[in-house]
Design a protein around this motif. Structure first.
Motif, PDB file in Angstrom:
ATOM      1  N   PRO B  41       0.699  -1.077  -0.141  1.00 50.77           N
ATOM      2  CA  PRO B  41       0.217   0.212  -0.335  1.00 50.77           C
ATOM      3  C   PRO B  41       0.908   1.088   0.729  1.00 50.77           C
ATOM      4  O   PRO B  41       1.778   1.583   0.768  1.00 50.77           O
ATOM      5  CB  PRO B  41      -0.824  -0.116   0.766  1.00 50.77           C
ATOM      6  CG  PRO B  41      -0.583  -1.313   1.617  1.00 50.77           C
ATOM      7  CD  PRO B  41       0.450  -2.256   1.388  1.00 50.77           C
ATOM      8  N   LEU B 115      -5.455  -8.566  -3.622  1.00 45.32           N
ATOM      9  CA  LEU B 115      -4.672  -8.211  -2.748  1.00 45.32           C
ATOM     10  C   LEU B 115      -5.214  -9.187  -1.598  1.00 45.32           C
ATOM     11  O   LEU B 115      -5.778  -9.848  -1.310  1.00 45.32           O
ATOM     12  CB  LEU B 115      -5.864  -6.986  -1.860  1.00 45.32           C
ATOM     13  CG  LEU B 115      -5.464  -6.326  -0.340  1.00 45.32           C
ATOM     14  CD1 LEU B 115      -4.538  -5.836  -0.581  1.00 45.32           C
ATOM     15  CD2 LEU B 115      -6.938  -4.884  -0.116  1.00 45.32           C
ATOM     16  N   THR B 117      -4.267  -9.413   2.298  1.00 45.41           N
ATOM     17  CA  THR B 117      -3.466  -8.563   4.167  1.00 45.41           C
ATOM     18  C   THR B 117      -3.717  -9.690   4.662  1.00 45.41           C
ATOM     19  O   THR B 117      -3.560 -10.183   5.377  1.00 45.41           O
ATOM     20  CB  THR B 117      -5.048  -7.735   4.373  1.00 45.41           C
ATOM     21  OG1 THR B 117      -5.129  -6.830   2.969  1.00 45.41           O
ATOM     22  CG2 THR B 117      -3.961  -6.716   5.218  1.00 45.41           C
TER      23      THR B 117
END
Lengths: 115, 120
Positions: B41, B115, B117
């Motif tokens: 990010p 994505l 995470t």
């Protein structure tokens, strides 16, 4: 010291030219390397622009305007992305890439602002 | 037209595993090197690894060696990446990329990314 160093930011005016540099670490000679260039706009994946090794070994990405061009500055040990006739849509992050020591290595990227 | 669609991202805890997939279409998948590239990010691009057309050669960035494994199934036009022992610093958007040029393994065509995470 990073393998590839790019200025973090650059500003230029619409219609002007912008020269984005990608400097190879001391001890790594730019001469033998193909340098690849990418453009990335916020929220989008990178887009391949072109690659440049020499005037006889270069390749333009599909659909990439000719106002994007590559070159090298041997004295600075750097690859260069030249963008002529800057347009507002050229505002983006730009990354360089080389194959070095059995790995692809990206530069840290340059944020180009057109204002 | 090259189309690459990544899937398999999500939220995992440190130490856990995840498998990413990339479905390819619009080109002859078996003729080209394929890469995974990630972007944390607000950060720059980082090449993760790649695999040769026939799967016979693979290369990885040092930070994932021994933890990530790239594979492909040319019959299914698919690329995979098994990610084990995930760490917080692996948090990123992961892009699948194809080398659309016959004389390079560089990432040329890109997917939209998925994505990952890693957080407790």
């Amino acid at each position: 010291q990073a393998v590839l160093t790019q200025p973090s930011s650059l500003s230029a005016s619409p219609g002007a030219s912008a020269s984005l540099t990608c400097t190879l670490r001391s001890g790594i000679n730019v001469g033998p390397y193909r340098i690849y260039w990418y453009q990335q706009k916020p929220g989008s994946p990178p887009q391949y622009l072109l690659r440049y090794k020499s005037d006889s070994d270069k390749q333009q990405g599909s659909g990439v305007p000719s106002r994007f061009s590559g070159s090298k500055d041997a004295s600075a040990n750097a690859g260069i992305l030249l963008i002529s006739g800057l347009q507002s849509e050229d505002e983006a992050d730009y990354y360089c890439l080389i194959w070095h020591s059995s790995a692809w290595v990206f530069g840290g990227g340059t944020k180009l602002t057109v204002l | 037209e090259v189309q690459l669609v990544e899937s398999g991202g999500g939220l995992v805890q440190p130490g856990e595993s995840l498998r990413l997939s990339c479905a390819a279409s619009g080109f002859t998948f078996s003729n080209y090197w394929m890469s995974w590239v990630r972007q944390a990010p607000g950060k720059g691009l980082e090449w993760v690894g790649n695999i040769k057309e026939d799967g016979g050669e693979k290369y990885y960035v040092d930070s994932v060696k021994g933890r990530f494994t790239i594979s492909r199934d040319n019959a299914k036009n698919s690329l995979y990446m098994q990610m084990n022992s995930l760490r917080a610093e692996d948090t990123a958007v992961y892009f699948c990329a194809s080398s659309d040029l016959s004389d390079t393994s560089a990432p040329i065509g890109w997917g939209q990314g998925t994505l990952v995470t890693v957080s407790s």
